[in-house]
Design a protein around this motif. Structure first.
Motif, PDB file in Angstrom:
ATOM      1  N   HIS A   1      14.608  -2.941  -5.213  1.00  0.00           N
ATOM      2  CA  HIS A   1      14.878  -2.643  -3.807  1.00  0.00           C
ATOM      3  C   HIS A   1      14.347  -1.265  -3.416  1.00  0.00           C
ATOM      4  O   HIS A   1      14.957  -0.560  -2.600  1.00  0.00           O
ATOM      5  CB  HIS A   1      16.379  -2.735  -3.510  1.00  0.00           C
ATOM      6  CG  HIS A   1      16.996  -4.035  -3.896  1.00  0.00           C
ATOM      7  ND1 HIS A   1      18.257  -4.134  -4.443  1.00  0.00           N
ATOM      8  CD2 HIS A   1      16.520  -5.306  -3.836  1.00  0.00           C
ATOM      9  CE1 HIS A   1      18.537  -5.401  -4.692  1.00  0.00           C
ATOM     10  NE2 HIS A   1      17.495  -6.134  -4.334  1.00  0.00           N
ATOM     11  N   GLY A   2      13.216  -0.871  -4.008  1.00  0.00           N
ATOM     12  CA  GLY A   2      12.586   0.386  -3.646  1.00  0.00           C
ATOM     13  C   GLY A   2      13.161   1.617  -4.313  1.00  0.00           C
ATOM     14  O   GLY A   2      12.756   2.741  -3.997  1.00  0.00           O
TER      15      GLY A   2
ATOM     16  N   GLN B   1       5.108  -0.762  -5.528  1.00  0.00           N
ATOM     17  CA  GLN B   1       6.041  -0.815  -4.404  1.00  0.00           C
ATOM     18  C   GLN B   1       5.287  -0.964  -3.083  1.00  0.00           C
ATOM     19  O   GLN B   1       5.734  -1.672  -2.172  1.00  0.00           O
ATOM     20  CB  GLN B   1       6.898   0.450  -4.380  1.00  0.00           C
ATOM     21  CG  GLN B   1       8.019   0.434  -3.353  1.00  0.00           C
ATOM     22  CD  GLN B   1       9.054  -0.644  -3.625  1.00  0.00           C
ATOM     23  OE1 GLN B   1       9.307  -1.008  -4.773  1.00  0.00           O
ATOM     24  NE2 GLN B   1       9.659  -1.168  -2.566  1.00  0.00           N
TER      25      GLN B   1
ATOM     26  N   LEU C   1       4.496  -4.549  -2.920  1.00  0.00           N
ATOM     27  CA  LEU C   1       5.725  -5.291  -2.656  1.00  0.00           C
ATOM     28  C   LEU C   1       6.085  -5.202  -1.173  1.00  0.00           C
ATOM     29  O   LEU C   1       6.580  -6.183  -0.589  1.00  0.00           O
ATOM     30  CB  LEU C   1       6.864  -4.744  -3.510  1.00  0.00           C
ATOM     31  CG  LEU C   1       8.232  -5.403  -3.342  1.00  0.00           C
ATOM     32  CD1 LEU C   1       8.196  -6.871  -3.746  1.00  0.00           C
ATOM     33  CD2 LEU C   1       9.284  -4.661  -4.158  1.00  0.00           C
ATOM     34  N   GLN C   2       5.843  -4.065  -0.558  1.00  0.00           N
ATOM     35  CA  GLN C   2       6.135  -3.856   0.863  1.00  0.00           C
ATOM     36  C   GLN C   2       4.992  -4.325   1.759  1.00  0.00           C
ATOM     37  O   GLN C   2       4.970  -4.022   2.959  1.00  0.00           O
ATOM     38  CB  GLN C   2       6.438  -2.366   1.112  1.00  0.00           C
ATOM     39  CG  GLN C   2       7.693  -1.909   0.401  1.00  0.00           C
ATOM     40  CD  GLN C   2       7.898  -0.403   0.395  1.00  0.00           C
ATOM     41  OE1 GLN C   2       8.875   0.083  -0.158  1.00  0.00           O
ATOM     42  NE2 GLN C   2       6.985   0.361   0.982  1.00  0.00           N
ATOM     43  N   ARG C   3       4.069  -5.079   1.186  1.00  0.00           N
ATOM     44  CA  ARG C   3       2.964  -5.710   1.903  1.00  0.00           C
ATOM     45  C   ARG C   3       2.135  -4.700   2.690  1.00  0.00           C
ATOM     46  O   ARG C   3       1.775  -4.906   3.845  1.00  0.00           O
ATOM     47  CB  ARG C   3       3.481  -6.812   2.833  1.00  0.00           C
ATOM     48  CG  ARG C   3       4.185  -7.930   2.078  1.00  0.00           C
ATOM     49  CD  ARG C   3       4.592  -9.064   2.977  1.00  0.00           C
ATOM     50  NE  ARG C   3       5.243 -10.131   2.225  1.00  0.00           N
ATOM     51  CZ  ARG C   3       5.655 -11.275   2.768  1.00  0.00           C
ATOM     52  NH1 ARG C   3       5.495 -11.497   4.061  1.00  0.00           N
ATOM     53  NH2 ARG C   3       6.236 -12.185   2.016  1.00  0.00           N
TER      54      ARG C   3
ATOM     55  N   VAL D   1       2.911  -1.601   3.563  1.00  0.00           N
ATOM     56  CA  VAL D   1       3.646  -0.663   4.404  1.00  0.00           C
ATOM     57  C   VAL D   1       4.137   0.504   3.554  1.00  0.00           C
ATOM     58  O   VAL D   1       4.610   0.313   2.430  1.00  0.00           O
ATOM     59  CB  VAL D   1       4.849  -1.350   5.086  1.00  0.00           C
ATOM     60  CG1 VAL D   1       5.715  -0.336   5.838  1.00  0.00           C
ATOM     61  CG2 VAL D   1       4.373  -2.443   6.038  1.00  0.00           C
ATOM     62  N   TRP D   2       4.043   1.735   4.099  1.00  0.00           N
ATOM     63  CA  TRP D   2       4.580   2.918   3.421  1.00  0.00           C
ATOM     64  C   TRP D   2       5.136   3.866   4.479  1.00  0.00           C
ATOM     65  O   TRP D   2       4.457   4.162   5.457  1.00  0.00           O
ATOM     66  CB  TRP D   2       3.502   3.600   2.593  1.00  0.00           C
ATOM     67  CG  TRP D   2       4.059   4.552   1.574  1.00  0.00           C
ATOM     68  CD1 TRP D   2       4.170   5.906   1.675  1.00  0.00           C
ATOM     69  CD2 TRP D   2       4.613   4.196   0.299  1.00  0.00           C
ATOM     70  NE1 TRP D   2       4.754   6.418   0.542  1.00  0.00           N
ATOM     71  CE2 TRP D   2       5.032   5.388  -0.323  1.00  0.00           C
ATOM     72  CE3 TRP D   2       4.786   2.980  -0.368  1.00  0.00           C
ATOM     73  CZ2 TRP D   2       5.613   5.409  -1.590  1.00  0.00           C
ATOM     74  CZ3 TRP D   2       5.353   3.000  -1.622  1.00  0.00           C
ATOM     75  CH2 TRP D   2       5.771   4.201  -2.229  1.00  0.00           C
TER      76      TRP D   2
ATOM     77  N   GLN E   1       2.005   0.592   8.564  1.00  0.00           N
ATOM     78  CA  GLN E   1       1.195  -0.468   7.968  1.00  0.00           C
ATOM     79  C   GLN E   1      -0.164   0.128   7.606  1.00  0.00           C
ATOM     80  O   GLN E   1      -1.071   0.220   8.438  1.00  0.00           O
ATOM     81  CB  GLN E   1       1.017  -1.633   8.934  1.00  0.00           C
ATOM     82  CG  GLN E   1       0.352  -2.851   8.313  1.00  0.00           C
ATOM     83  CD  GLN E   1       1.308  -3.663   7.461  1.00  0.00           C
ATOM     84  OE1 GLN E   1       2.407  -4.008   7.914  1.00  0.00           O
ATOM     85  NE2 GLN E   1       0.916  -3.989   6.239  1.00  0.00           N
TER      86      GLN E   1
ATOM     87  N   GLN F   1      -1.277  -6.876   5.951  1.00  0.00           N
ATOM     88  CA  GLN F   1      -0.541  -7.899   5.199  1.00  0.00           C
ATOM     89  C   GLN F   1      -1.470  -9.032   4.790  1.00  0.00           C
ATOM     90  O   GLN F   1      -1.280  -9.638   3.730  1.00  0.00           O
ATOM     91  CB  GLN F   1       0.605  -8.445   6.046  1.00  0.00           C
ATOM     92  CG  GLN F   1       1.713  -7.440   6.316  1.00  0.00           C
ATOM     93  CD  GLN F   1       2.934  -8.079   6.950  1.00  0.00           C
ATOM     94  OE1 GLN F   1       3.238  -9.242   6.688  1.00  0.00           O
ATOM     95  NE2 GLN F   1       3.637  -7.319   7.780  1.00  0.00           N
TER      96      GLN F   1
ATOM     97  N   GLU G   1      12.449  -8.390  -5.533  1.00  0.00           N
ATOM     98  CA  GLU G   1      12.174  -7.022  -5.081  1.00  0.00           C
ATOM     99  C   GLU G   1      12.140  -6.059  -6.276  1.00  0.00           C
ATOM    100  O   GLU G   1      12.743  -4.989  -6.269  1.00  0.00           O
ATOM    101  CB  GLU G   1      13.203  -6.561  -4.051  1.00  0.00           C
ATOM    102  CG  GLU G   1      13.135  -7.332  -2.740  1.00  0.00           C
ATOM    103  CD  GLU G   1      14.040  -6.734  -1.684  1.00  0.00           C
ATOM    104  OE1 GLU G   1      13.951  -5.521  -1.438  1.00  0.00           O
ATOM    105  OE2 GLU G   1      14.845  -7.487  -1.117  1.00  0.00           O
TER     106      GLU G   1
END
Length: 475
Positions: A44-45, A222, A225-227, A229-230, A234, A238, A292
């Motif tokens: 979960h990050g 990560q 995993l967040q497609r 996004v940071w 974006q 994606q 996750e």
């Protein structure tokens, strides 16, 4: 200027993972005799566990080998998003001056997405043929090779295909991979100090050669995993993340093999509906979207499947979708264990009369390229100066502890942590851990009047791990 940032930390139980499970995972690696150098688990990050086996450390980069490929793919993804490239662009069109006199239909039909998916049409991996070519123009040599099959119809793992992606990016942007990725990926993620090997033409090698820290690998996982996004932005589309990490081509039919689950754009599909970037000798960035979970590992192993088996068989079955009750005692035990991880060190037996073996030993021509070695013993350390074609290395070995020095390996200067121990009155064992690589070298030196016999071994290798015995003559 890029600023290094750290991921958030959390207690495992608050992210649905038992501390005891992570301890069992460490037990698994130990019982399987797998030489891990670092591990970082994210759920979960949040980083829920992290550890480095001494003398490896959090502050040191590690050689990634083919895990570099996933970063090259990411660079191509940025270029596609920005309209600099298209997946159906033809490879030949980028290099009109380096094409052979006759361009075959298969070579003419090779496109960027064929390079990405390892479906160039080559019957066998051409990497060694290209890199070993004396001309030093890897692009020209690649384009001169026969393309036996129609591109897109046959998977062959092909490191030089990834290099061609780097060469195309270099041609289009005038930038190396590191230069191109720095503002787009490295700076936003807080990845500092990334280095990448280059070809004789100065192009980053693409399919290998990237060196970053364990936490940087975890950030990269990560990010995927967040497609893309940071920090709420974006950065990478994606659409690219989805395409890069889904199956683009079949690469085998063994349902039990993590190397037969399909290949994306420089990412491997895995069992359990996840994906990974990986590199030789156990460099892993594993992403398990449904849980996750991100796992970053560096290591020096010859059996990479067993590392993955530990993640699947020990860690995954115990994951909870909800937070678990706190378990301070078990968490404290896990933390102590993570802080005390260490790789074996030589026992450090000294020999009071070792100075009688001081001297300059000359070796006949050999595959290791060792010309001569000068040994000096002063009681507290052993000093060895080795003459090789790439230059001289002065190594210091501590008895029962590591001495730090620099070692020349294939022309590169690498950091070595070295120790020594006398097995008996005539036999000395030397060990050097090259702590920014997977490799540990061990040499056993047996002294007789006027000469020394040396046998060597390495913990992991693409070829034989034992080297022939060398005999050095005292001058």
């Amino acid at each position: 200027m890029s600023t290094e940032t750290r991921l958030r930390r959390s207690v495992p139980e608050s992210q649905g993972v038992h501390s005891e499970t992570i301890s069992k995972l460490l037990d698994y690696f130990a019982t399987q005799e797998l030489e891990l150098h670092s591990i970082m688990l994210l759920r979960h990050g949040h980083v829920i566990a992290e550890g480095w086996w001494e003398p490896y450390g959090a502050e040191r980069p590690h050689m990634l080998f083919s895990l570099s490929k996933s970063f090259t793919s990411t660079a191509i993804g940025f270029a596609v998003d920005e309209g600099l490239l298209h997946l159906d662009d033809r490879v030949c069109d980028f290099f009109p001056d380096q094409l052979p006199d006759e361009v075959s239909p298969n070579l003419a039909g090779m496109q960027i997405h064929h390079l990405l998916s390892m479906a160039t049409g080559h019957e066998d991996d051409p990497t060694e043929r290209v890199i070993s070519d004396g001309g030093g123009d890897w692009v020209k040599t690649f384009l001169s090779l026969d393309v036996e099959r129609v591109p897109g119809t046959h998977f062959v793992y092909n490191t030089i295909a990834t290099y061609m992606l780097a060469a195309i990016l270099d041609k289009v942007t005038g930038q190396t991979l590191v230069e191109f990725l720095t503002p787009r990926l490295f700076e936003p993620l807080g990845i500092v100090g990334a280095t990448w090997e280059t070809c004789p033409k100065g192009i980053n090698t693409g399919g290998f050669g990237l060196n970053i820290k364990t936490e940087d690998i975890a950030k990269f996982g990560q990010f995927y995993l967040q497609r893309g996004v940071w920090d709420g932005k974006q950065l990478l589309s994606q659409e690219w993340v989805r395409a890069a990490t889904q199956k683009q081509i079949n690469n085998g039919d063994d349902p039990s093999s993590d190397w037969n689950q399909g290949y994306g754009y420089q990412f491997w599909r895995c069992r359990h509906n996840c994906y990974r970037g990986d590199g030789a000798f156990g460099q892993f960035c594993i992403v398990v979207p449904q849980h996750e979970l991100v796992v970053a590992i560096t290591s020096g192993v010859n059996d990479m499947p067993r590392v993955l088996d530990g993640i699947w068989d020990v860690l995954l079955p115990s994951l909870s979708p909800e937070p678990l009750p706190e378990n301070p005692a078990e968490h404290d035990r896990l933390q102590r264990r993570l802080e005390e991880l260490t790789l074996p060190i030589l026992p450090g037996h000294k020999l009071d009369s070792a100075h009688k073996f001081d001297g300059h030993y000359v070796f006949p021509a050999n595959d290791l390229g060792i010309k001569a070695a000068t040994l000096m013993f002063d009681g507290s350390v052993c000093q060895v100066s080795v003459d090789m074609p790439c230059g001289q290395s002065m190594m210091t070995f501590g008895y029962g502890y590591y001495e730090q020095s620099e070692f020349r390996r294939r022309g590169e200067i690498v950091l070595a942590y070295s120790c020594a121990s006398w097995r008996n009155d005539t036999t000395l064992e030397l060990m050097s851990r090259l702590v920014e690589t997977p490799f540990t070298y061990t040499f056993v030196c047996t002294f007789t009047p006027g000469q020394v016999e040396v046998t060597g071994s390495v913990n992991c290798s693409f070829g034989p791990r034992e080297s022939p015995t060398l005999v050095g003559i005292l001058e």
